[in-house]
Write a protein that holds these residues in place. Structure first.
Motif, PDB file in Angstrom:
ATOM      1  N   ASP A  69     -13.440  -1.804   7.394  1.00 52.72           N
ATOM      2  CA  ASP A  69     -14.222  -2.407   6.316  1.00 52.72           C
ATOM      3  C   ASP A  69     -15.044  -1.335   5.608  1.00 52.72           C
ATOM      4  N   ALA A  70     -15.428  -1.653   4.373  1.00 45.79           N
ATOM      5  CA  ALA A  70     -16.054  -0.663   3.502  1.00 45.79           C
ATOM      6  C   ALA A  70     -17.339  -0.097   4.107  1.00 45.79           C
ATOM      7  N   GLY A  71     -18.112  -0.947   4.800  1.00 47.16           N
ATOM      8  CA  GLY A  71     -19.365  -0.484   5.379  1.00 47.16           C
ATOM      9  C   GLY A  71     -19.149   0.637   6.393  1.00 47.16           C
ATOM     10  N   SER A  72     -18.137   0.474   7.256  1.00 48.51           N
ATOM     11  CA  SER A  72     -17.934   1.523   8.253  1.00 48.51           C
ATOM     12  C   SER A  72     -17.257   2.749   7.645  1.00 48.51           C
ATOM     13  N   LEU A  73     -16.450   2.529   6.596  1.00 49.49           N
ATOM     14  CA  LEU A  73     -15.892   3.667   5.868  1.00 49.49           C
ATOM     15  C   LEU A  73     -17.028   4.480   5.251  1.00 49.49           C
ATOM     16  N   TYR A  74     -17.953   3.772   4.611  1.00 49.96           N
ATOM     17  CA  TYR A  74     -19.086   4.464   3.991  1.00 49.96           C
ATOM     18  C   TYR A  74     -19.824   5.276   5.047  1.00 49.96           C
ATOM     19  N   LYS A  75     -20.085   4.628   6.197  1.00 48.02           N
ATOM     20  CA  LYS A  75     -20.833   5.273   7.270  1.00 48.02           C
ATOM     21  C   LYS A  75     -20.173   6.567   7.722  1.00 48.02           C
ATOM     22  N   GLN A 123     -12.108  13.378  -1.531  1.00 54.26           N
ATOM     23  CA  GLN A 123     -12.013  12.572  -0.314  1.00 54.26           C
ATOM     24  C   GLN A 123     -10.586  12.068  -0.140  1.00 54.26           C
ATOM     25  N   LYS A 124     -10.016  12.348   1.016  1.00 56.63           N
ATOM     26  CA  LYS A 124      -8.663  11.869   1.305  1.00 56.63           C
ATOM     27  C   LYS A 124      -8.746  10.465   1.869  1.00 56.63           C
ATOM     28  N   LEU A 125      -8.414   9.492   1.032  1.00 56.17           N
ATOM     29  CA  LEU A 125      -8.489   8.085   1.431  1.00 56.17           C
ATOM     30  C   LEU A 125      -7.311   7.357   0.805  1.00 56.17           C
ATOM     31  N   SER A 126      -6.918   6.247   1.410  1.00 53.25           N
ATOM     32  CA  SER A 126      -5.840   5.460   0.811  1.00 53.25           C
ATOM     33  C   SER A 126      -6.392   4.733  -0.416  1.00 53.25           C
ATOM     34  N   GLU A 127      -5.487   4.243  -1.260  1.00 49.27           N
ATOM     35  CA  GLU A 127      -5.906   3.530  -2.464  1.00 49.27           C
ATOM     36  C   GLU A 127      -6.748   2.306  -2.086  1.00 49.27           C
ATOM     37  N   ASP A 128      -6.334   1.609  -1.035  1.00 50.56           N
ATOM     38  CA  ASP A 128      -7.078   0.448  -0.542  1.00 50.56           C
ATOM     39  C   ASP A 128      -8.504   0.822  -0.168  1.00 50.56           C
ATOM     40  N   GLU A 129      -8.618   1.912   0.568  1.00 49.29           N
ATOM     41  CA  GLU A 129      -9.933   2.348   1.031  1.00 49.29           C
ATOM     42  C   GLU A 129     -10.819   2.709  -0.149  1.00 49.29           C
ATOM     43  N   VAL A 130     -10.239   3.408  -1.136  1.00 46.85           N
ATOM     44  CA  VAL A 130     -11.018   3.790  -2.313  1.00 46.85           C
ATOM     45  C   VAL A 130     -11.487   2.534  -3.048  1.00 46.85           C
ATOM     46  N   ASN A 131     -10.576   1.569  -3.231  1.00 45.30           N
ATOM     47  CA  ASN A 131     -10.958   0.332  -3.930  1.00 45.30           C
ATOM     48  C   ASN A 131     -12.065  -0.402  -3.188  1.00 45.30           C
ATOM     49  N   GLN A 132     -11.977  -0.441  -1.867  1.00 41.01           N
ATOM     50  CA  GLN A 132     -13.029  -1.093  -1.077  1.00 41.01           C
ATOM     51  C   GLN A 132     -14.361  -0.395  -1.268  1.00 41.01           C
ATOM     52  N   LEU A 133     -14.323   0.946  -1.293  1.00 41.33           N
ATOM     53  CA  LEU A 133     -15.568   1.700  -1.461  1.00 41.33           C
ATOM     54  C   LEU A 133     -16.158   1.484  -2.850  1.00 41.33           C
TER      55      LEU A 133
END
Ligand code: HEC
Length: 110
Positions: free
Chosen positions: A24-30, A90-100
Motif C-alpha cells: 500500500d502507498a503508505g508503506s511505500l512512502y515509508k 525512483q525505480k518503481l512499477s507504474e502501479d506503485e507510482v500511481n499509488q504514490l
C-alpha cells in the motif's frame, strides 16, 4: 465511442487485483520517500515537504509521476539553494507510482 469506454473500464477492472497485491502507498512512502521527505512528508534538511506542497497541489498526475520516476537533477532542480543534492530517479512499477501520486494528492490540505 461507447465501446472504447467499455473496453477501458474493463481493462481497469482487470488491473485492480494486481494493484491490490502491491504494497500500500503508505508503506511505500515509508520505505522509499520518508528518509528524505520526512515521516509526515513535512520535509527535512535534505528534501522539501510534500504535504501542502504547491507543486503537488497544482501539477497533473503525469507531471508528479514523472518527477518520481525521473527524479530532479541538474537544471531540472527547483531548490538548488535549499537542498544539497537533487532527487535520484525512483525505480518503481507504474502501479506503485500511481499509488504514490494519489497518496501525495491526499496530503494536500484543501
Ligand atoms: C535521496 C533523497 C530523496 C528520495 C529518496 C526521494 N526524494 Fe523526492 N525530492 C528530493 C529532493 C532533494 C527534491 C527537490 C529537488 C529540487 O527540485 O531541487 C525532491 C523533490 C520531490 C518532488 C517535487 C517537489 C516540489 O516541490 O517540486 C516530489 C513530488 C517528490 N520529490 C516525490 C518523492 C517521492 C514520492 C519519493 C519516494 C518514491 C521521493 N520523492 C524520494 C529527494 C528525495
Amino acid at each position: 465511442m461507447k465501446r472504447t469506454i467499455f473496453c477501458a473500464v474493463f481493462t481497469l477492472a482487470l488491473a485492480v487485483p494486481g494493484a491490490a497485491l502491491a504494497a500500500d502507498a503508505g508503506s511505500l512512502y515509508k520505505s522509499r520517500c520518508q528518509p528524505c521527505h520526512g515521516p509526515e512528508a513535512q520535509g527535512t534538511a535534505i528534501a522539501p515537504g510534500l504535504a501542502d506542497n504547491q507543486f503537488v497541489r497544482e501539477a497533473s498526475n503525469e507531471e508528479i509521476a514523472r518527477t518520481i520516476t525521473e527524479g530532479r537533477q541538474g537544471a531540472d532542480r527547483k531548490y538548488p539553494q535549499q537542498f544539497p543534492t537533487g532527487m535520484p530517479p525512483q525505480k518503481l512499477s507504474e502501479d506503485e507510482v500511481n499509488q504514490l501520486v494519489d497518496y501525495l494528492k491526499g496530503l494536500q490540505g484543501q
